[in-house]
Write a protein that holds these residues in place. Structure first.
Motif, PDB file in Angstrom:
ATOM      1  N   TYR A 146       0.824  -1.196   0.000  1.00  0.00           N
ATOM      2  CA  TYR A 146       0.000   0.000   0.000  1.00  0.00           C
ATOM      3  C   TYR A 146       0.867   1.258   0.000  1.00  0.00           C
ATOM      4  O   TYR A 146       0.560   2.236  -0.675  1.00  0.00           O
ATOM      5  CB  TYR A 146      -0.927   0.008   1.214  1.00  0.00           C
ATOM      6  CG  TYR A 146      -2.132  -0.905   1.073  1.00  0.00           C
ATOM      7  CD1 TYR A 146      -2.770  -1.066  -0.159  1.00  0.00           C
ATOM      8  CD2 TYR A 146      -2.643  -1.601   2.169  1.00  0.00           C
ATOM      9  CE1 TYR A 146      -3.853  -1.910  -0.293  1.00  0.00           C
ATOM     10  CE2 TYR A 146      -3.739  -2.434   2.043  1.00  0.00           C
ATOM     11  CZ  TYR A 146      -4.343  -2.585   0.816  1.00  0.00           C
ATOM     12  OH  TYR A 146      -5.430  -3.415   0.680  1.00  0.00           O
ATOM     13  N   LYS A 147       1.949   1.219   0.757  1.00  0.00           N
ATOM     14  CA  LYS A 147       2.833   2.386   0.795  1.00  0.00           C
ATOM     15  C   LYS A 147       3.442   2.633  -0.583  1.00  0.00           C
ATOM     16  O   LYS A 147       3.462   3.764  -1.079  1.00  0.00           O
ATOM     17  CB  LYS A 147       3.945   2.187   1.827  1.00  0.00           C
ATOM     18  CG  LYS A 147       4.846   3.419   1.972  1.00  0.00           C
ATOM     19  CD  LYS A 147       5.938   3.194   2.998  1.00  0.00           C
ATOM     20  CE  LYS A 147       6.729   4.493   3.240  1.00  0.00           C
ATOM     21  NZ  LYS A 147       7.216   5.111   2.005  1.00  0.00           N
ATOM     22  N   PHE A 150       0.673   3.879  -3.016  1.00  0.00           N
ATOM     23  CA  PHE A 150       0.257   5.254  -2.790  1.00  0.00           C
ATOM     24  C   PHE A 150       1.374   6.248  -3.106  1.00  0.00           C
ATOM     25  O   PHE A 150       1.094   7.378  -3.497  1.00  0.00           O
ATOM     26  CB  PHE A 150      -0.257   5.436  -1.368  1.00  0.00           C
ATOM     27  CG  PHE A 150      -1.667   4.932  -1.199  1.00  0.00           C
ATOM     28  CD1 PHE A 150      -2.736   5.665  -1.691  1.00  0.00           C
ATOM     29  CD2 PHE A 150      -1.921   3.724  -0.572  1.00  0.00           C
ATOM     30  CE1 PHE A 150      -4.031   5.215  -1.556  1.00  0.00           C
ATOM     31  CE2 PHE A 150      -3.209   3.267  -0.435  1.00  0.00           C
ATOM     32  CZ  PHE A 150      -4.278   4.005  -0.923  1.00  0.00           C
ATOM     33  N   ASP A 151       2.616   5.824  -2.950  1.00  0.00           N
ATOM     34  CA  ASP A 151       3.724   6.671  -3.403  1.00  0.00           C
ATOM     35  C   ASP A 151       3.577   6.953  -4.894  1.00  0.00           C
ATOM     36  O   ASP A 151       3.726   8.087  -5.356  1.00  0.00           O
ATOM     37  CB  ASP A 151       5.077   5.987  -3.144  1.00  0.00           C
ATOM     38  CG  ASP A 151       5.505   6.075  -1.686  1.00  0.00           C
ATOM     39  OD1 ASP A 151       4.923   6.892  -0.949  1.00  0.00           O
ATOM     40  OD2 ASP A 151       6.413   5.321  -1.291  1.00  0.00           O
ATOM     41  N   TYR A 154       0.011   9.061  -5.671  1.00  0.00           N
ATOM     42  CA  TYR A 154      -0.017  10.462  -5.267  1.00  0.00           C
ATOM     43  C   TYR A 154       1.114  11.272  -5.888  1.00  0.00           C
ATOM     44  O   TYR A 154       1.050  12.497  -5.936  1.00  0.00           O
ATOM     45  CB  TYR A 154       0.002  10.562  -3.738  1.00  0.00           C
ATOM     46  CG  TYR A 154      -1.362  10.289  -3.133  1.00  0.00           C
ATOM     47  CD1 TYR A 154      -2.241  11.331  -2.855  1.00  0.00           C
ATOM     48  CD2 TYR A 154      -1.784   8.983  -2.886  1.00  0.00           C
ATOM     49  CE1 TYR A 154      -3.493  11.086  -2.320  1.00  0.00           C
ATOM     50  CE2 TYR A 154      -3.034   8.725  -2.350  1.00  0.00           C
ATOM     51  CZ  TYR A 154      -3.893   9.782  -2.074  1.00  0.00           C
ATOM     52  OH  TYR A 154      -5.149   9.529  -1.559  1.00  0.00           O
ATOM     53  N   THR A 155       2.144  10.588  -6.408  1.00  0.00           N
ATOM     54  CA  THR A 155       3.188  11.296  -7.154  1.00  0.00           C
ATOM     55  C   THR A 155       2.692  11.626  -8.558  1.00  0.00           C
ATOM     56  O   THR A 155       2.921  12.724  -9.073  1.00  0.00           O
ATOM     57  CB  THR A 155       4.464  10.443  -7.251  1.00  0.00           C
ATOM     58  OG1 THR A 155       4.972  10.213  -5.939  1.00  0.00           O
ATOM     59  CG2 THR A 155       5.528  11.149  -8.086  1.00  0.00           C
ATOM     60  N   ASP A 161      -4.204  14.463  -3.221  1.00  0.00           N
ATOM     61  CA  ASP A 161      -4.096  14.540  -1.768  1.00  0.00           C
ATOM     62  C   ASP A 161      -4.976  15.647  -1.193  1.00  0.00           C
ATOM     63  O   ASP A 161      -5.440  15.547  -0.054  1.00  0.00           O
ATOM     64  CB  ASP A 161      -2.646  14.762  -1.353  1.00  0.00           C
ATOM     65  CG  ASP A 161      -2.420  14.503   0.129  1.00  0.00           C
ATOM     66  OD1 ASP A 161      -2.833  13.425   0.600  1.00  0.00           O
ATOM     67  OD2 ASP A 161      -1.857  15.376   0.817  1.00  0.00           O
ATOM     68  N   ARG A 166      -4.216  11.284   1.560  1.00  0.00           N
ATOM     69  CA  ARG A 166      -3.551   9.982   1.465  1.00  0.00           C
ATOM     70  C   ARG A 166      -3.611   9.225   2.787  1.00  0.00           C
ATOM     71  O   ARG A 166      -3.904   8.023   2.803  1.00  0.00           O
ATOM     72  CB  ARG A 166      -2.094  10.172   1.041  1.00  0.00           C
ATOM     73  CG  ARG A 166      -1.281   8.879   1.186  1.00  0.00           C
ATOM     74  CD  ARG A 166       0.138   9.020   0.720  1.00  0.00           C
ATOM     75  NE  ARG A 166       0.883   7.800   1.006  1.00  0.00           N
ATOM     76  CZ  ARG A 166       2.054   7.501   0.469  1.00  0.00           C
ATOM     77  NH1 ARG A 166       2.627   8.344  -0.380  1.00  0.00           N
ATOM     78  NH2 ARG A 166       2.667   6.365   0.773  1.00  0.00           N
ATOM     79  N   LYS A 167      -3.318   9.884   3.878  1.00  0.00           N
ATOM     80  CA  LYS A 167      -3.239   9.196   5.163  1.00  0.00           C
ATOM     81  C   LYS A 167      -4.561   8.535   5.515  1.00  0.00           C
ATOM     82  O   LYS A 167      -4.601   7.389   6.001  1.00  0.00           O
ATOM     83  CB  LYS A 167      -2.839  10.183   6.258  1.00  0.00           C
ATOM     84  CG  LYS A 167      -2.570   9.519   7.602  1.00  0.00           C
ATOM     85  CD  LYS A 167      -2.057  10.508   8.624  1.00  0.00           C
ATOM     86  CE  LYS A 167      -1.759   9.815   9.953  1.00  0.00           C
ATOM     87  NZ  LYS A 167      -1.251  10.765  10.975  1.00  0.00           N
ATOM     88  N   LEU A 169      -7.003   7.512   3.451  1.00  0.00           N
ATOM     89  CA  LEU A 169      -7.301   6.391   2.562  1.00  0.00           C
ATOM     90  C   LEU A 169      -6.371   5.214   2.822  1.00  0.00           C
ATOM     91  O   LEU A 169      -6.806   4.053   2.865  1.00  0.00           O
ATOM     92  CB  LEU A 169      -7.184   6.841   1.104  1.00  0.00           C
ATOM     93  CG  LEU A 169      -7.638   5.847   0.040  1.00  0.00           C
ATOM     94  CD1 LEU A 169      -9.079   5.409   0.285  1.00  0.00           C
ATOM     95  CD2 LEU A 169      -7.496   6.449  -1.345  1.00  0.00           C
ATOM     96  N   GLU A 170      -5.091   5.497   3.018  1.00  0.00           N
ATOM     97  CA  GLU A 170      -4.120   4.436   3.265  1.00  0.00           C
ATOM     98  C   GLU A 170      -4.438   3.711   4.574  1.00  0.00           C
ATOM     99  O   GLU A 170      -4.420   2.479   4.637  1.00  0.00           O
ATOM    100  CB  GLU A 170      -2.707   5.027   3.307  1.00  0.00           C
ATOM    101  CG  GLU A 170      -1.611   3.975   3.319  1.00  0.00           C
ATOM    102  CD  GLU A 170      -0.224   4.592   3.177  1.00  0.00           C
ATOM    103  OE1 GLU A 170       0.752   3.864   3.395  1.00  0.00           O
ATOM    104  OE2 GLU A 170      -0.118   5.794   2.854  1.00  0.00           O
TER     105      GLU A 170
END
Length: 339
Positions: A146-147, A150-151, A154-155, A161, A166-167, A169-170
């Motif tokens: 997931y990390k 999402f990196d 969102y990049t 965001d 992000r935080k 949803l993650e």
């Protein structure tokens, strides 16, 4: 705005019709029934192809939001008096219509690590899934991925965001896969394939009215039958279970449900904006969210799933109709002799 609402509709749907998928499993047993029971053997191997897609219809304008094809194998690694040990082995994942749908993008990114993990699970003697044996391994893989995912997301979409933090949803996704039941939910194909095993379904059409766990009215029609063989791969004793269920929410129920879920995913500004849009859209409408689900589950005589089809239509106040289709069909089989 409407692209973002698509995701919200599915959140509402999941909450509103939480118990709808269990409708087929709650029928009273009668003399005229078909029992969904497994007669599997060690080393039995079934290969399946799953086709999944979504469409959105607004004012007769239809848009395909995603379409994917996934291939996987189910292998019986052991057969005991208490049940079966089995493995789900990923084979391939393809995107047919890549429209940058959020869930499809997420699935593509997760596939890179998911394809290397075999899901080891157990069933009881009737074929109902009991446990994911390596759920902790899968949980840790998902948390790590997931990390990474999402990196990348969102990049590539920096504005995301500000709309969908992000935080939030993650954390929501990690929380949803932190337990064995949560991990089991990630493998919904197991529920589709084996969710009816251990149950009996009447051979006479039965219509009934009930309420979901959330208290919303639901109407269902369920039946089962033995179809005539159509080709050389059909067997005597193959059977079909099918159902149609309709769940309805009033306009006020829809607005209340929407309001209680928006803040979980979006920031306050976006939540207020969507909430305002839905309130205005549903202001003069008595009807709210209506979900119609068509299910058809075909089995071989020995309980192996043959063809599982599900079509879900979601209407939100006659504003937007969302249709999702999901089909899992066998492509090859290798069966041992049952003793």
């Amino acid at each position: 705005m409407k692209k973002l609402l698509t995701f919200i509709y599915m959140v509402c749907l999941a909450m509103a019709v939480h118990s709808q998928g269990m409708t087929l499993q709650n029928e009273e047993k009668t003399d005229s029934t078909i029992s969904v029971i497994s007669y599997f053997c060690k080393n039995d191997t079934m290969e399946y192809q799953r086709t999944h897609g979504k469409m959105k219809i607004v004012d007769n304008d239809t848009t395909v939001t995603s379409s994917t094809i996934e291939k996987f194998m189910i292998v019986v690694t052991d057969s005991t008096s208490n049940g079966y040990e089995m493995e789900l082995i990923p084979v391939s994942f393809e995107v047919e219509d890549d429209t940058n749908d959020f869930q499809t993008t997420l699935s593509k990114l997760l596939w890179e690590d998911y394809k290397n993990v075999h899901c080891r699970f157990t069933t009881d003697e009737l074929g109902c899934v009991q446990h994911i044996q390596n759920w902790r391994e899968i949980r840790d893989m998902l948390k790590k991925n997931y990390k990474t995912v999402f990196d990348s997301l969102y990049t590539s979409m920096p504005m995301m965001d500000s709309i969908m933090p992000r935080k939030q949803l993650e954390n929501l996704l990690i929380l949803g896969s932190s337990t064995e039941d949560g991990v089991k939910g990630q493998y919904d194909e197991l529920d589709i394939l084996f969710g009816l095993h251990g149950n009996q379904v009447t051979m006479e059409p039965v219509e009934s009215d009930d309420v979901t766990e959330a208290g919303y009215p639901i109407h269902s029609c369920i039946e089962s039958f033995y179809p005539a063989p159509q080709d050389e791969y059909d067997c005597e004793g193959d059977y079909v279970v099918q159902a149609r269920t309709v769940t309805k929410l009033t306009g006020d129920d829809t607005k209340n449900l929407l309001g209680s879920t928006l803040g979980v995913i979006f920031n306050q500004e976006m939540t207020d904006s969507i909430d305002k849009y839905m309130n205005e859209a549903l202001q003069d409408k008595k009807e709210g969210l209506t979900t119609t689900c068509y299910e058809k589950y075909c089995y071989f005589f020995n309980g192996w799933p043959k063809l599982m089809q599900k079509i879900e239509e979601v209407n939100v106040g006659s504003i937007v109709k969302r249709v999702s289709f999901d089909s899992i069909e066998w492509t090859s089989r290798r069966w041992e002799t049952y003793h």
